[in-house]
Scaffold this motif. Sequence first.
Motif, PDB file in Angstrom:
ATOM      1  N   ARG A 118      13.695  29.343  39.076  1.00  0.00           N
ATOM      2  CA  ARG A 118      14.464  29.474  40.301  1.00  0.00           C
ATOM      3  C   ARG A 118      14.700  28.080  40.879  1.00  0.00           C
ATOM      4  NH1 ARG A 118      14.827  33.456  44.654  1.00  0.00           N
ATOM      5  NH2 ARG A 118      15.043  32.335  46.600  1.00  0.00           N
TER       6      ARG A 118
ATOM      7  N   MET B 261      14.513  26.624  47.031  1.00  0.00           N
ATOM      8  CA  MET B 261      15.217  27.151  48.191  1.00  0.00           C
ATOM      9  C   MET B 261      15.599  26.023  49.150  1.00  0.00           C
ATOM     10  SD  MET B 261      13.349  30.717  49.175  1.00  0.00           S
ATOM     11  CE  MET B 261      11.690  30.078  49.266  1.00  0.00           C
TER      12      MET B 261
ATOM     13  N   GLU C 283      10.305  32.846  52.957  1.00  0.00           N
ATOM     14  CA  GLU C 283      11.627  33.324  53.343  1.00  0.00           C
ATOM     15  C   GLU C 283      11.608  34.847  53.453  1.00  0.00           C
ATOM     16  OE1 GLU C 283      15.257  33.275  50.629  1.00  0.00           O
ATOM     17  OE2 GLU C 283      15.496  31.464  51.837  1.00  0.00           O
TER      18      GLU C 283
ATOM     19  N   VAL D  47       9.387  36.992  54.382  1.00  0.00           N
ATOM     20  CA  VAL D  47       8.223  37.542  53.677  1.00  0.00           C
ATOM     21  C   VAL D  47       7.631  38.739  54.433  1.00  0.00           C
ATOM     22  CG1 VAL D  47       5.853  37.056  52.914  1.00  0.00           C
ATOM     23  CG2 VAL D  47       7.675  35.376  52.540  1.00  0.00           C
TER      24      VAL D  47
ATOM     25  N   LYS E  23       0.643  38.834  46.357  1.00  0.00           N
ATOM     26  CA  LYS E  23       2.083  38.857  46.061  1.00  0.00           C
ATOM     27  C   LYS E  23       2.800  39.505  47.237  1.00  0.00           C
ATOM     28  CE  LYS E  23       5.421  40.624  42.757  1.00  0.00           C
ATOM     29  NZ  LYS E  23       5.625  41.399  41.543  1.00  0.00           N
TER      30      LYS E  23
ATOM     31  N   GLY F 249      10.581  39.611  50.299  1.00  0.00           N
ATOM     32  CA  GLY F 249      10.863  38.210  50.554  1.00  0.00           C
ATOM     33  C   GLY F 249      10.400  37.319  49.420  1.00  0.00           C
ATOM     34  N   HIS F 250      10.341  36.016  49.693  1.00  0.00           N
ATOM     35  CA  HIS F 250      10.013  35.045  48.651  1.00  0.00           C
ATOM     36  C   HIS F 250       9.144  33.927  49.208  1.00  0.00           C
ATOM     37  CE1 HIS F 250      10.570  32.916  44.882  1.00  0.00           C
ATOM     38  NE2 HIS F 250      10.790  31.825  45.587  1.00  0.00           N
ATOM     39  N   VAL F 251       8.152  33.535  48.417  1.00  0.00           N
ATOM     40  CA  VAL F 251       7.280  32.403  48.751  1.00  0.00           C
ATOM     41  C   VAL F 251       7.481  31.357  47.664  1.00  0.00           C
ATOM     42  CG1 VAL F 251       4.903  31.623  49.052  1.00  0.00           C
ATOM     43  CG2 VAL F 251       5.571  33.900  49.840  1.00  0.00           C
ATOM     44  N   GLU F 252       7.596  30.113  48.085  1.00  0.00           N
ATOM     45  CA  GLU F 252       7.748  29.007  47.138  1.00  0.00           C
ATOM     46  C   GLU F 252       6.859  27.849  47.585  1.00  0.00           C
ATOM     47  OE1 GLU F 252      11.441  26.286  46.555  1.00  0.00           O
ATOM     48  OE2 GLU F 252      11.754  28.128  45.409  1.00  0.00           O
TER      49      GLU F 252
ATOM     50  N   ASP G 142       7.083  29.737  42.360  1.00  0.00           N
ATOM     51  CA  ASP G 142       6.531  30.963  42.933  1.00  0.00           C
ATOM     52  C   ASP G 142       5.025  30.940  42.669  1.00  0.00           C
ATOM     53  OD1 ASP G 142       5.400  33.593  42.981  1.00  0.00           O
ATOM     54  OD2 ASP G 142       7.420  34.423  42.928  1.00  0.00           O
TER      55      ASP G 142
ATOM     56  N   ARG H 246       3.559  33.992  40.529  1.00  0.00           N
ATOM     57  CA  ARG H 246       4.012  34.065  39.144  1.00  0.00           C
ATOM     58  C   ARG H 246       3.557  32.878  38.313  1.00  0.00           C
ATOM     59  NH1 ARG H 246      10.214  34.626  38.689  1.00  0.00           N
ATOM     60  NH2 ARG H 246       9.825  34.119  40.825  1.00  0.00           N
TER      61      ARG H 246
END
Length: 103
Positions: free
Chosen positions: A8, A11, A19, A21, A67, A71-74, A79, A82
């Motif tokens: 990815r 962001m 984002e 989350v 997890k 939403g998304h965590v970076e 990630d 992952r």
Amino acid sequence: PTPKIQRRTTMSASAIQFERVDYHYKRRKPVLEGFDLAVAPGQVLLLAAPNGAGKSTGIHLGAGVLKPVGGHVEVLGSDPHRERGDLNRGQGRIGGLVLAGKG
């Protein structure tokens, strides 16, 4: 044919990015809903909130222990859930941010 692995794109230029989350523990009310956070490289962050507000949950999400439900965590462009192995190399720097206020 060998599958292509797509990383990815970051962001933002943030070292840590949450984002929209969402997270809840089993059958409980949500701990985090639509949570947004951006921490720039070198920025120091203090999390201060009442008990049960989601501070520890946010740290666990950023470390990849949990997890997000939505939403998304970076963290450092990856990630954390992952790609925990890749992030272990940067763990000391992130841990320093988390532990800076102890003592």
